[in-house]
Scaffold this active site. Structure first.
Site, PDB file in Angstrom:
ATOM      1  N   SER A 143       0.841  -1.205   0.000  1.00 56.15           N
ATOM      2  CA  SER A 143       0.000   0.000   0.000  1.00 56.15           C
ATOM      3  C   SER A 143       0.870   1.247   0.000  1.00 56.15           C
ATOM      4  CB  SER A 143      -0.898   0.023   1.243  1.00 56.15           C
ATOM      5  OG  SER A 143      -1.591   1.256   1.312  1.00 56.15           O
ATOM      6  N   TYR A 157      -1.746  -0.071  10.214  1.00 56.49           N
ATOM      7  CA  TYR A 157      -1.940  -0.630   8.865  1.00 56.49           C
ATOM      8  C   TYR A 157      -0.725  -0.293   7.994  1.00 56.49           C
ATOM      9  CZ  TYR A 157      -3.733  -0.970   4.069  1.00 56.49           C
ATOM     10  OH  TYR A 157      -3.887  -1.260   2.729  1.00 56.49           O
TER      11      TYR A 157
END
Ligand code: NAP
Length: 252
Positions: A143, A157
């Protein structure tokens, strides 16, 4: 039995579904992993079958080692493994670091990080020439958050994906001479259900106009990079992480 079996973790919705569908169009027999939404997985497999492709679904939680074994045993029954897409991933509700607890972090890192590493190990055992395999390809979905850090939203995250970036480079080098290519795809803001599951369904639409290209990305745009990395067209590409982020996160 197929000699081109592809496992897509979290392959039933969003980026994983687009990847499963595109890979089936390119001739892979796809094992579509999901964790809870069997209706979405079955609908996707039916769609692939109706288009002339091959796909089976398997319920399994990539944060559970016994479940990971079941994924690979199912893949073995389909034929010869050609590759793995480590796509399953979760976010959580926006929170600051002082509000994280052990349960939140355990879930986040077990699915996003440990699941990816444990699945990769099972794939290496089957693909590596060191273990009698014929080679193959692994793609990890990371990501842009790994570079941006996601302050005020979910730095946990971001860290779980930062670990994947490092793992991708290390594993690529570890197995480079054993017929396995290992790469990553780094999406930016992609219009999928993941934002709703993090408690913010409007996140992607709200952020769209501030993104460099003025829009969010689609799951298919990420899938196209994943399937290219899987393919022989990427035969000299390993240890790479391709940004599919519309320019987001290239200057953290
Ligand atoms: P999504 O639409 O929420 O789909 C998630 C998929 O993962 C579903 O198929 C889900 O299965 C499965 N899954 C969730 N937890 C699982 C578990 N424990 N074990 C096995 N499967 C599990 O997500 P997405 O947006 O496509 O994201 C896919 C990947 O891209 C993730 O790794 C995410 O971190 C990454 N990413 C996404 C974006 C974005 O903006 N969308 C940006 C950067 C990176 P069920 O259907 O059964 O729930």
């Amino acid at each position: 039995m197929s000699n081109r079996v592809l496992i897509v973790t979290g392959g039933s919705r969003g980026i994983g579904a687009a990847t499963s569908e595109l890979a089936a169009q390119r001739g892979y027999a796809v094992l579509v992993n999901y964790v809870g939404n069997s209706a979405a997985a079955e609908a996707l497999c039916a769609k692939i079958h109706n288009a002339g492709g091959t796909a089976l679904s398997i319920q399994a939680d990539v944060s559970q080692e016994a479940d990971i074994d079941r994924i690979f045993e199912a893949a073995d029954r389909m034929g010869r493994l050609a590759g793995l897409v480590n796509n399953a991933g979760v976010v959580d509700v926006a929170a600051r670091v002082e509000d994280f607890d052990f349960d939140r972090l355990t879930r986040m890192f077990s699915i996003n990080t440990l699941g990816t590493i444990l699945c990769s190990g099972r794939a290496v055992r089957r693909l590596s020439t060191r273990h009698g395999g014929q080679g193959g390809s692994i793609v990890n979905v990371t990501s842009a958050a790994a570079k941006l850090g996601s302050p005020g939203t979910y730095v946990d995250y971001a860290a779980s994906k930062g670990a994947i970036d490092t793992f991708t480079v290390g594993m690529a080098l570890e197995v480079a001479a054993e017929g396995i290519r290992v790469n990553g795809v780094c999406p930016g803001i992609i219009d999928t259900d993941i934002h709703a599951s993090g408690g913010d369904p409007g996140r992607a639409a709200r952020m769209a106009r501030d993104l460099p290209m003025g829009r969010t990305g689609t799951a298919l745009e990420v899938a196209q990079a994943i399937v290219w990395l899987m393919s022989d067209e990427a035969s000299y590409t390993t240890g790479s992480v391709i940004n599919v982020a519309g320019g987001r996160g290239i200057f953290p």
